[in-house]
Design a protein around this motif. Structure first.
Motif, PDB file in Angstrom:
ATOM      1  N   THR A  29       5.258   9.235  -2.011  1.00 41.25           N
ATOM      2  CA  THR A  29       4.082   8.683  -2.679  1.00 41.25           C
ATOM      3  C   THR A  29       3.777   9.512  -3.925  1.00 41.25           C
ATOM      4  OG1 THR A  29       3.265   8.134  -0.489  1.00 41.25           O
ATOM      5  CG2 THR A  29       1.671   8.040  -2.293  1.00 41.25           C
ATOM      6  N   GLU A  30       3.831  10.828  -3.758  1.00 39.87           N
ATOM      7  CA  GLU A  30       3.445  11.726  -4.844  1.00 39.87           C
ATOM      8  C   GLU A  30       4.428  11.706  -6.013  1.00 39.87           C
ATOM      9  OE1 GLU A  30       3.399  12.394  -1.657  1.00 39.87           O
ATOM     10  OE2 GLU A  30       1.752  13.718  -1.075  1.00 39.87           O
ATOM     11  N   THR A  31       5.574  11.055  -5.850  1.00 39.17           N
ATOM     12  CA  THR A  31       6.536  10.977  -6.965  1.00 39.17           C
ATOM     13  C   THR A  31       6.627   9.538  -7.468  1.00 39.17           C
ATOM     14  OG1 THR A  31       8.439  10.645  -5.504  1.00 39.17           O
ATOM     15  CG2 THR A  31       7.878  12.906  -6.035  1.00 39.17           C
TER      16      THR A  31
ATOM     17  N   ASP B   2      16.491  18.085   6.691  1.00 34.16           N
ATOM     18  CA  ASP B   2      15.455  18.338   7.706  1.00 34.16           C
ATOM     19  C   ASP B   2      14.099  18.173   7.028  1.00 34.16           C
ATOM     20  OD1 ASP B   2      14.266  19.033  10.042  1.00 34.16           O
ATOM     21  OD2 ASP B   2      14.879  21.124  10.033  1.00 34.16           O
ATOM     22  N   ARG B   3      13.063  18.271   7.827  1.00 30.10           N
ATOM     23  CA  ARG B   3      11.719  18.201   7.253  1.00 30.10           C
ATOM     24  C   ARG B   3      10.979  19.458   7.655  1.00 30.10           C
ATOM     25  NH1 ARG B   3      10.409  13.601   9.973  1.00 30.10           N
ATOM     26  NH2 ARG B   3      12.080  12.366   9.108  1.00 30.10           N
ATOM     27  N   TRP B   4      10.467  20.173   6.704  1.00 26.39           N
ATOM     28  CA  TRP B   4       9.727  21.377   7.056  1.00 26.39           C
ATOM     29  C   TRP B   4       8.266  21.091   7.307  1.00 26.39           C
ATOM     30  CZ3 TRP B   4      12.656  24.987   3.175  1.00 26.39           C
ATOM     31  CH2 TRP B   4      13.843  25.391   3.793  1.00 26.39           C
TER      32      TRP B   4
ATOM     33  N   LYS C 194       6.095  20.695  -4.424  1.00 31.99           N
ATOM     34  CA  LYS C 194       6.729  21.091  -3.164  1.00 31.99           C
ATOM     35  C   LYS C 194       6.775  19.867  -2.242  1.00 31.99           C
ATOM     36  CE  LYS C 194       4.805  24.823  -1.392  1.00 31.99           C
ATOM     37  NZ  LYS C 194       5.924  25.561  -0.888  1.00 31.99           N
ATOM     38  N   THR C 195       7.965  19.408  -1.920  1.00 31.74           N
ATOM     39  CA  THR C 195       8.084  18.164  -1.153  1.00 31.74           C
ATOM     40  C   THR C 195       7.949  18.378   0.350  1.00 31.74           C
ATOM     41  OG1 THR C 195      10.470  18.355  -0.835  1.00 31.74           O
ATOM     42  CG2 THR C 195       9.704  17.277  -2.874  1.00 31.74           C
ATOM     43  N   GLY C 196       8.200  19.608   0.833  1.00 29.66           N
ATOM     44  CA  GLY C 196       8.193  19.840   2.277  1.00 29.66           C
ATOM     45  C   GLY C 196       9.461  19.348   2.946  1.00 29.66           C
TER      46      GLY C 196
ATOM     47  N   TYR D 217       6.737  13.158  11.297  1.00 35.37           N
ATOM     48  CA  TYR D 217       7.880  12.343  11.689  1.00 35.37           C
ATOM     49  C   TYR D 217       7.681  10.928  11.177  1.00 35.37           C
ATOM     50  CZ  TYR D 217       4.888  11.045  15.656  1.00 35.37           C
ATOM     51  OH  TYR D 217       3.844  10.618  16.426  1.00 35.37           O
ATOM     52  N   ILE D 218       8.755  10.149  11.159  1.00 37.93           N
ATOM     53  CA  ILE D 218       8.687   8.822  10.543  1.00 37.93           C
ATOM     54  C   ILE D 218       9.019   7.772  11.591  1.00 37.93           C
ATOM     55  CG2 ILE D 218       9.512   7.344   8.675  1.00 37.93           C
ATOM     56  CD1 ILE D 218      10.227   9.826   7.083  1.00 37.93           C
ATOM     57  N   SER D 219       8.065   6.867  11.827  1.00 35.83           N
ATOM     58  CA  SER D 219       8.248   5.836  12.841  1.00 35.83           C
ATOM     59  C   SER D 219       8.307   4.482  12.150  1.00 35.83           C
ATOM     60  CB  SER D 219       7.064   5.910  13.810  1.00 35.83           C
ATOM     61  OG  SER D 219       7.377   5.285  15.008  1.00 35.83           O
TER      62      SER D 219
ATOM     63  N   VAL E  70      17.900   1.489   0.064  1.00 37.72           N
ATOM     64  CA  VAL E  70      17.356   1.929   1.354  1.00 37.72           C
ATOM     65  C   VAL E  70      16.770   3.324   1.149  1.00 37.72           C
ATOM     66  CG1 VAL E  70      19.520   2.945   2.234  1.00 37.72           C
ATOM     67  CG2 VAL E  70      17.797   2.154   3.855  1.00 37.72           C
ATOM     68  N   GLY E  71      15.652   3.595   1.814  1.00 40.23           N
ATOM     69  CA  GLY E  71      15.036   4.918   1.682  1.00 40.23           C
ATOM     70  C   GLY E  71      13.764   4.969   2.494  1.00 40.23           C
ATOM     71  N   GLY E  72      12.938   5.957   2.216  1.00 36.02           N
ATOM     72  CA  GLY E  72      11.688   6.129   2.966  1.00 36.02           C
ATOM     73  C   GLY E  72      11.890   6.947   4.224  1.00 36.02           C
ATOM     74  N   ALA E  73      13.080   6.924   4.766  1.00 27.22           N
ATOM     75  CA  ALA E  73      13.484   7.739   5.918  1.00 27.22           C
ATOM     76  C   ALA E  73      15.004   7.805   5.848  1.00 27.22           C
ATOM     77  CB  ALA E  73      13.033   7.100   7.225  1.00 27.22           C
ATOM     78  N   ALA E  74      15.591   8.733   6.607  1.00 24.67           N
ATOM     79  CA  ALA E  74      17.041   8.900   6.508  1.00 24.67           C
ATOM     80  C   ALA E  74      17.777   7.754   7.215  1.00 24.67           C
ATOM     81  CB  ALA E  74      17.427  10.227   7.137  1.00 24.67           C
ATOM     82  N   PRO E  75      18.626   7.027   6.505  1.00 27.87           N
ATOM     83  CA  PRO E  75      19.447   6.027   7.189  1.00 27.87           C
ATOM     84  C   PRO E  75      20.612   6.740   7.868  1.00 27.87           C
ATOM     85  CG  PRO E  75      19.919   6.025   4.831  1.00 27.87           C
ATOM     86  CD  PRO E  75      18.891   7.088   5.059  1.00 27.87           C
TER      87      PRO E  75
ATOM     88  N   PHE F  20       0.831  -1.210   0.000  1.00 25.08           N
ATOM     89  CA  PHE F  20       0.000   0.000   0.000  1.00 25.08           C
ATOM     90  C   PHE F  20       0.860   1.253   0.000  1.00 25.08           C
ATOM     91  CE2 PHE F  20       0.250  -1.469   4.472  1.00 25.08           C
ATOM     92  CZ  PHE F  20       0.900  -0.394   5.048  1.00 25.08           C
ATOM     93  N   HIS F  21       2.196   1.059  -0.027  1.00 21.25           N
ATOM     94  CA  HIS F  21       3.144   2.171  -0.124  1.00 21.25           C
ATOM     95  C   HIS F  21       3.886   2.069  -1.451  1.00 21.25           C
ATOM     96  CE1 HIS F  21       2.962   4.099   3.659  1.00 21.25           C
ATOM     97  NE2 HIS F  21       3.568   3.180   4.376  1.00 21.25           N
ATOM     98  N   VAL F  22       4.355   3.204  -1.933  1.00 17.16           N
ATOM     99  CA  VAL F  22       5.160   3.128  -3.156  1.00 17.16           C
ATOM    100  C   VAL F  22       6.402   2.264  -2.949  1.00 17.16           C
ATOM    101  CG1 VAL F  22       4.390   5.216  -4.349  1.00 17.16           C
ATOM    102  CG2 VAL F  22       6.192   5.405  -2.605  1.00 17.16           C
TER     103      VAL F  22
HETATM  104  P1  ADP Z   1       7.710   6.683   1.178  1.00 17.26           P
HETATM  105  O1  ADP Z   1       6.869   5.467   0.878  1.00 17.26           O
HETATM  106  O2  ADP Z   1       8.889   6.887   0.278  1.00 17.26           O
HETATM  107  O3  ADP Z   1       8.045   6.822   2.632  1.00 17.26           O
HETATM  108  P2  ADP Z   1       5.887   8.825   1.744  1.00 17.26           P
HETATM  109  O4  ADP Z   1       5.089   9.678   0.838  1.00 17.26           O
HETATM  110  O5  ADP Z   1       5.196   7.985   2.747  1.00 17.26           O
HETATM  111  O6  ADP Z   1       6.758   7.906   0.800  1.00 17.26           O
HETATM  112  O7  ADP Z   1       6.982   9.691   2.526  1.00 17.26           O
HETATM  113  C1  ADP Z   1       7.805  10.573   1.841  1.00 17.26           C
HETATM  114  C2  ADP Z   1       8.697  11.309   2.803  1.00 17.26           C
HETATM  115  O8  ADP Z   1       9.581  10.390   3.466  1.00 17.26           O
HETATM  116  C3  ADP Z   1       9.609  12.301   2.135  1.00 17.26           C
HETATM  117  O9  ADP Z   1       8.964  13.508   1.828  1.00 17.26           O
HETATM  118  C4  ADP Z   1      10.711  12.454   3.189  1.00 17.26           C
HETATM  119  O10 ADP Z   1      10.321  13.337   4.222  1.00 17.26           O
HETATM  120  C5  ADP Z   1      10.829  11.051   3.737  1.00 17.26           C
HETATM  121  N1  ADP Z   1      11.927  10.339   3.042  1.00 17.26           N
HETATM  122  C6  ADP Z   1      11.848   9.486   2.011  1.00 17.26           C
HETATM  123  N2  ADP Z   1      13.069   9.041   1.653  1.00 17.26           N
HETATM  124  C7  ADP Z   1      13.965   9.642   2.476  1.00 17.26           C
HETATM  125  C8  ADP Z   1      15.405   9.618   2.612  1.00 17.26           C
HETATM  126  N3  ADP Z   1      16.151   8.849   1.839  1.00 17.26           N
HETATM  127  N4  ADP Z   1      15.971  10.399   3.566  1.00 17.26           N
HETATM  128  C9  ADP Z   1      15.210  11.175   4.379  1.00 17.26           C
HETATM  129  N5  ADP Z   1      13.863  11.240   4.314  1.00 17.26           N
HETATM  130  C10 ADP Z   1      13.236  10.484   3.369  1.00 17.26           C
END
Ligand code: ADP
Length: 506
Positions: free
Chosen positions: A311-313, A405-407, A388-390, A411-413, A284-289, A211-213
């Protein structure tokens, strides 16, 4: 010339019918392209004839990763319908909201989600056909496939027709359905193929949720586009994943995970002797390693292809070439083939290398909008089609991007995004909460977890346990705060907004 959309699975079923397409690990079902194509055909007929789904309609899915999900996504596309795979971690009110928003004709679910699916449909209050899937020969879906044969309706597929809708929470506090069109998906497949060297011989592991990209579009759909193979894990399990990607006989070539997945694997005793040499690409991705994680794996010979995406990309927007993984450690790489990125100030003016600004992106993989939300869609773009990615980022002199950073207030859990506004909204539905604010605080296991700050009405007798239990009823568990602090008042700025950066994080 208007561009046409083709059916990848049908094409490969003709060209290489016996090539392996999918291995569903939990049920140990294996399908070649010919078999997968037959099942997609039957599923499409089932949708059309038995569920009354036709072009433009939606179907929703509520299940752990399985091959049935992939079939249903491609079956919906075959008849011009749109699939909405939902996050199975969501609580009933959240599922009901999404159903109300996309109004599917049918909701496919597995048996562990029967109650949630029925309760959500009841809350929505309109008829939605419930179909049980993925539970072997006896389930409604398998019976439907067996009974479905014949000709499908002729459907003209447009390049810009939606292929799936993926819901992402957002600054609005309510989930928004990001449309992913066929064209976005095609260009995403090409981007991944080029960046990550995907060929018909590739074999990928799909462990991130479909359900996620991250699960659906990296590398699953690019592999199906290339005629390669996918092994699908129902859910992440560190031991199983480590075994799968290190067992040479399985022959995995591509694997992607969020940092938490790789952290958990590195903490297993088996990691010490694990050999990753045969893997072509580990993403690796989705959050900062953390750099420590990247270095731990580098010592084992794994040069992570660190990617950034949303998701939007439709998934990856930037990716680091493997040979630069160490030289540019911490960078999420270069924009992939068919996109353009830049760092900009608030007005969209390009900033020079080294300066931190907002990461903007444009290209054919960027969404054409949110489902039925023209205003939110318009707000997401700057003139020139820049999305605009934020995310706050910088680019170096060589064109490599770094997320700093994230504007956006998010947050990502454990790889799942949490928008505090959504959690705060749930908290305000609890009697006795006078004011509240939620932030992400660092956590060794999950990267970040939520902390709620609450100004409680004196008579309410609220406790941390009561607050957390309330959130767990209203929201997916990963969104529920892990700790609660009661304060006499929250810090505010001159306009009355809570100044979240002044809230204690330790
Ligand atoms: P994803 O399935 O890639 O997590 P989301 O739309 O749920 O897609 O989340 C996108 C957000 O996740 C990005 O806008 C960014 O804040 C964060 N993100 C994705 N990849 C990275 C990365 N490599 N480093 C830091 N943050 C990331």
């Amino acid at each position: 010339m208007s561009l046409m959309a083709f059916d990848w699975i049908a094409k490969h079923a003709e060209a290489q019918p016996d090539a392996p397409a999918i291995h569903d690990l939990l049920s140990d079902r294996r399908y070649t392209y010919a078999e997968l194509n037959d099942r997609v055909d039957r599923a499409a007929l089932f949708l059309y004839e038995r569920c009354g789904v036709s072009q433009g309609d939606r179907i929703a899915l509520l299940m752990h990763n399985c091959s049935d999900m992939v079939e249903l996504i491609f079956a919906a596309w075959r008849i011009g319908a749109i699939c909405v795979p939902m996050n199975w971690r969501l609580a009933v009110p959240e599922i009901a909201y999404i159903i109300g928003d996309c109004q599917p004709k049918a909701l496919f679910h597995t048996s562990e989600f029967t109650e949630n699916a029925a309760a959500a449909v009841k809350q929505y209050g309109q008829h939605v056909m419930l179909v049980e899937a993925a539970d072997g020969q006896k389930c409604h879906y398998e019976g439907g496939l067996r009974a479905s044969y014949g000709n499908l309706p002729e459907v003209e597929h447009g390049f810009e027709d939606p292929w799936v809708i993926l819901y992402t929470s957002g600054t609005t506090g309510r989930p928004k359905g990001a449309q992913i069109t066929y064209a976005m998906q095609l260009f995403n497949a090409v981007n991944c193929m080029v960046a990550n060297r995907i060929t018909p011989k590739s074999h990928g592991l799909c462990v991130l949720p479909l359900f996620h990209v991250g699960g659906l579009c990296v590398y699953l759909s690019p592999l199906l586009h290339a005629g390669g193979m996918n092994t699908i894990m129902d859910q992440f399990d560190a031991k199983v994943m480590l075994n799968l990607i290190t067992d040479r006989e399985v022959g995995m070539t591509h694997a992607l995970g969020v940092p938490t997945n790789f952290l958990f694997m590195s903490q297993l005793p088996e990691f010490k002797d694990a050999n990753f040499d045969h893997l072509e690409c580990v993403g690796v991705g989705g959050a900062a390693p953390s750099n420590a994680l990247l270095e731990t794996y580098a010592r084992k010979g794994v040069l992570f292809e660190h990617a950034w995406g949303m998701t939007e990309t439709s998934s990856i927007g930037t990716s680091i070439p493997k040979h630069m993984a160490l030289e540019k450690i911490g960078s999420c790489g270069l924009p992939v083939l068919h996109v353009e990125c830049k760092i900009a100030d608030e007005d969209g003016n390009t900033l020079p290398p080294g300066e931190v600004g907002e990461l903007l992106i444009r290209g054919p993989t960027v969404t054409n909008g949110y489902w039925k939300l023209p205003e939110a869609t318009a707000q997401a773009f700057l003139p020139g089609g820049w999305f605009k990615t934020g995310d706050a980022a910088r680019v170096d002199e060589d064109g490599y991007y770094y997320i700093v950073d994230r504007w956006k207030d998010m947050y990502i859990s454990g790889g799942e995004n949490v928008y505090p506004l959504e959690v705060e909204d749930a908290l305000y539905r609890l009697n006795g909460v006078a004011e509240c604010a939620v932030i992400g605080v660092p956590d060794e296991r999950w990267g970040e977890v939520g902390r709620a700050f609450i100004v409680a009405e004196a008579s309410a007798g609220l406790t941390e346990a009561r607050v957390i239990a309330h959130c767990q009823e209203q929201l997916a568990r990963y969104k529920a705060p892990k700790s609660v602090r009661f304060l006499d008042e929250l810090p505010h700025n001159a306009t009355g907004k809570v100044t979240k950066h002044l809230l204690p994080r330790d």
